[in-house]
Design a protein around this motif. Sequence first.
Motif, PDB file in Angstrom:
ATOM      1  N   ALA A  35       0.813  -1.216   0.000  1.00 45.26           N
ATOM      2  CA  ALA A  35       0.000   0.000   0.000  1.00 45.26           C
ATOM      3  C   ALA A  35       0.849   1.270   0.000  1.00 45.26           C
ATOM      4  O   ALA A  35       0.311   2.371  -0.120  1.00 45.26           O
ATOM      5  CB  ALA A  35      -0.927  -0.003   1.217  1.00 45.26           C
ATOM      6  N   GLY A  36       2.164   1.134   0.169  1.00 45.56           N
ATOM      7  CA  GLY A  36       3.035   2.309   0.214  1.00 45.56           C
ATOM      8  C   GLY A  36       2.934   3.083   1.515  1.00 45.56           C
ATOM      9  O   GLY A  36       3.159   4.289   1.549  1.00 45.56           O
ATOM     10  N   VAL A  37       2.606   2.381   2.597  1.00 44.24           N
ATOM     11  CA  VAL A  37       2.375   3.018   3.894  1.00 44.24           C
ATOM     12  C   VAL A  37       3.518   2.672   4.846  1.00 44.24           C
ATOM     13  O   VAL A  37       4.007   1.542   4.857  1.00 44.24           O
ATOM     14  CB  VAL A  37       1.016   2.563   4.479  1.00 44.24           C
ATOM     15  N   THR A  38       3.923   3.650   5.648  1.00 41.18           N
ATOM     16  CA  THR A  38       4.941   3.464   6.672  1.00 41.18           C
ATOM     17  C   THR A  38       4.389   3.944   8.010  1.00 41.18           C
ATOM     18  O   THR A  38       3.419   4.690   8.051  1.00 41.18           O
ATOM     19  CB  THR A  38       6.233   4.241   6.325  1.00 41.18           C
ATOM     20  N   GLY A  39       5.013   3.488   9.110  1.00 38.89           N
ATOM     21  CA  GLY A  39       4.544   3.954  10.406  1.00 38.89           C
ATOM     22  C   GLY A  39       5.111   3.180  11.567  1.00 38.89           C
ATOM     23  O   GLY A  39       6.033   2.380  11.416  1.00 38.89           O
ATOM     24  N   VAL A  40       4.513   3.436  12.727  1.00 38.05           N
ATOM     25  CA  VAL A  40       4.972   2.828  13.975  1.00 38.05           C
ATOM     26  C   VAL A  40       3.764   2.472  14.839  1.00 38.05           C
ATOM     27  O   VAL A  40       2.741   3.161  14.804  1.00 38.05           O
ATOM     28  CB  VAL A  40       5.937   3.777  14.727  1.00 38.05           C
ATOM     29  N   LEU A  41       3.906   1.380  15.573  1.00 40.92           N
ATOM     30  CA  LEU A  41       2.872   0.908  16.497  1.00 40.92           C
ATOM     31  C   LEU A  41       3.503   0.801  17.881  1.00 40.92           C
ATOM     32  O   LEU A  41       4.519   0.131  18.042  1.00 40.92           O
ATOM     33  CB  LEU A  41       2.354  -0.466  16.058  1.00 40.92           C
ATOM     34  N   LEU A  42       2.909   1.458  18.853  1.00 43.05           N
ATOM     35  CA  LEU A  42       3.351   1.345  20.240  1.00 43.05           C
ATOM     36  C   LEU A  42       2.355   0.461  20.968  1.00 43.05           C
ATOM     37  O   LEU A  42       1.152   0.553  20.734  1.00 43.05           O
ATOM     38  CB  LEU A  42       3.393   2.718  20.910  1.00 43.05           C
ATOM     39  N   ASP A  44       1.567  -1.213  24.996  1.00 38.07           N
ATOM     40  CA  ASP A  44       1.933  -1.345  26.409  1.00 38.07           C
ATOM     41  C   ASP A  44       1.387  -2.626  27.025  1.00 38.07           C
ATOM     42  O   ASP A  44       1.436  -2.818  28.228  1.00 38.07           O
ATOM     43  CB  ASP A  44       1.472  -0.125  27.208  1.00 38.07           C
ATOM     44  N   GLY A  45       0.849  -3.519  26.194  1.00 37.62           N
ATOM     45  CA  GLY A  45       0.268  -4.767  26.673  1.00 37.62           C
ATOM     46  C   GLY A  45      -1.246  -4.713  26.775  1.00 37.62           C
ATOM     47  O   GLY A  45      -1.920  -5.730  26.661  1.00 37.62           O
ATOM     48  N   SER A  46      -1.788  -3.529  26.974  1.00 40.13           N
ATOM     49  CA  SER A  46      -3.245  -3.395  27.032  1.00 40.13           C
ATOM     50  C   SER A  46      -3.786  -2.333  26.076  1.00 40.13           C
ATOM     51  O   SER A  46      -4.977  -2.307  25.799  1.00 40.13           O
ATOM     52  CB  SER A  46      -3.710  -3.093  28.459  1.00 40.13           C
ATOM     53  N   ARG A  47      -2.912  -1.492  25.548  1.00 40.77           N
ATOM     54  CA  ARG A  47      -3.337  -0.456  24.603  1.00 40.77           C
ATOM     55  C   ARG A  47      -2.346  -0.347  23.455  1.00 40.77           C
ATOM     56  O   ARG A  47      -1.163  -0.633  23.607  1.00 40.77           O
ATOM     57  CB  ARG A  47      -3.448   0.909  25.300  1.00 40.77           C
ATOM     58  N   PHE A  48      -2.864   0.090  22.320  1.00 46.32           N
ATOM     59  CA  PHE A  48      -2.047   0.398  21.149  1.00 46.32           C
ATOM     60  C   PHE A  48      -2.133   1.891  20.881  1.00 46.32           C
ATOM     61  O   PHE A  48      -3.178   2.507  21.106  1.00 46.32           O
ATOM     62  CB  PHE A  48      -2.603  -0.288  19.883  1.00 46.32           C
ATOM     63  N   LEU A  49      -1.068   2.434  20.336  1.00 47.05           N
ATOM     64  CA  LEU A  49      -1.103   3.741  19.695  1.00 47.05           C
ATOM     65  C   LEU A  49      -0.358   3.551  18.393  1.00 47.05           C
ATOM     66  O   LEU A  49       0.771   3.055  18.393  1.00 47.05           O
ATOM     67  CB  LEU A  49      -0.437   4.826  20.536  1.00 47.05           C
ATOM     68  N   GLN A  50      -1.024   3.883  17.289  1.00 47.91           N
ATOM     69  CA  GLN A  50      -0.409   3.689  15.982  1.00 47.91           C
ATOM     70  C   GLN A  50      -0.478   4.975  15.187  1.00 47.91           C
ATOM     71  O   GLN A  50      -1.465   5.709  15.230  1.00 47.91           O
ATOM     72  CB  GLN A  50      -1.098   2.568  15.206  1.00 47.91           C
ATOM     73  N   TRP A  91      10.245   2.238   7.882  1.00 47.91           N
ATOM     74  CA  TRP A  91       9.447   1.198   8.511  1.00 47.91           C
ATOM     75  C   TRP A  91       8.101   1.049   7.825  1.00 47.91           C
ATOM     76  O   TRP A  91       7.243   1.921   7.947  1.00 47.91           O
ATOM     77  CB  TRP A  91       9.179   1.539   9.977  1.00 47.91           C
ATOM     78  N   SER A  92       7.861  -0.076   7.137  1.00 44.02           N
ATOM     79  CA  SER A  92       6.504  -0.354   6.659  1.00 44.02           C
ATOM     80  C   SER A  92       5.590  -0.475   7.869  1.00 44.02           C
ATOM     81  O   SER A  92       4.428  -0.118   7.805  1.00 44.02           O
ATOM     82  CB  SER A  92       6.462  -1.640   5.845  1.00 44.02           C
ATOM     83  N   MET A  93       6.135  -0.970   8.945  1.00 38.55           N
ATOM     84  CA  MET A  93       5.523  -0.932  10.272  1.00 38.55           C
ATOM     85  C   MET A  93       6.555  -1.493  11.228  1.00 38.55           C
ATOM     86  O   MET A  93       7.286  -2.412  10.891  1.00 38.55           O
ATOM     87  CB  MET A  93       4.223  -1.734  10.363  1.00 38.55           C
ATOM     88  N   ARG A  94       6.618  -0.927  12.392  1.00 35.47           N
ATOM     89  CA  ARG A  94       7.467  -1.454  13.452  1.00 35.47           C
ATOM     90  C   ARG A  94       6.736  -1.265  14.760  1.00 35.47           C
ATOM     91  O   ARG A  94       6.066  -0.249  14.957  1.00 35.47           O
ATOM     92  CB  ARG A  94       8.796  -0.719  13.513  1.00 35.47           C
ATOM     93  N   TRP A  95       6.848  -2.255  15.645  1.00 31.18           N
ATOM     94  CA  TRP A  95       6.223  -2.081  16.953  1.00 31.18           C
ATOM     95  C   TRP A  95       7.291  -1.902  18.005  1.00 31.18           C
ATOM     96  O   TRP A  95       8.373  -2.473  17.924  1.00 31.18           O
ATOM     97  CB  TRP A  95       5.256  -3.202  17.282  1.00 31.18           C
ATOM     98  N   LEU A  96       6.951  -1.058  18.974  1.00 32.17           N
ATOM     99  CA  LEU A  96       7.837  -0.795  20.097  1.00 32.17           C
ATOM    100  C   LEU A  96       7.032  -0.992  21.376  1.00 32.17           C
ATOM    101  O   LEU A  96       5.920  -0.463  21.503  1.00 32.17           O
ATOM    102  CB  LEU A  96       8.365   0.642  20.051  1.00 32.17           C
TER     103      LEU A  96
END
Length: 153
Positions: A35-42, A44-50, A91-96
Motif C-alpha cells: 500500500a506504500g504506507v509506513t509507520g509505527v505501532l506502540l 503497552d500490553g493493554s493499549r495500542f497507539l499507531q 518502517w513499513s511498520m514497526r512495533w515498540l
Amino acid sequence: MPLCAIAYVSDVAGPLSAAHLDALVEDAIRFNSLAGVTGVLLCDGSRFLQYFEGPDDGVSAVHERVLQARSHRAIHKLGHARVPQRFFPYWSMRWLGVEPALIEMLSAGDWEAFADRIAGGAPAGSGMERLLQFVAPHLPGQAASQQVRSAAD
C-alpha cells in the motif's frame, strides 16, 4: 504525490503475547509495503497507539484494515491530516513496547493539529512532537534520527 497520516489509540482485545504481536506486525508489514504506507505501532500490553502515513489510497486501505482487525477494540482516531513528508520512511511498520504512561501521555497530546506541528505550527508538547521525540532513538542511522529530531524542534 500528496501524503496523509492517521494516528489512533485502541484497547488490546484479549491476551496478546509478544509472538502474536510480532505475527500481527509481520502481516502489517507485508500489507503496508504493497500500500506504500509506513509507520509505527506502540503497545503497552493493554493499549495500542499507531501512526501511519502514505498516499491517500494506501492510508485508506490500511485504516479500513485497522477498523476490521479483531486484535483491538475501542478505536479512537486521534488525528487524520495531510503531511508534508514521511517521518517513518524506513518502517513499513514497526512495533515498540512502551510503558502505559507513555501511551497515556501521547494520546493526551494535541493530535487535531498534528500536521500543523509537522509544518511548524502547533505548540510544543503536541502528540506528534512527543511521538517523534520518543521514536527518534529507535530509527536506523544517525541521519534519520536527526531528521526526526529536527522535525520535532
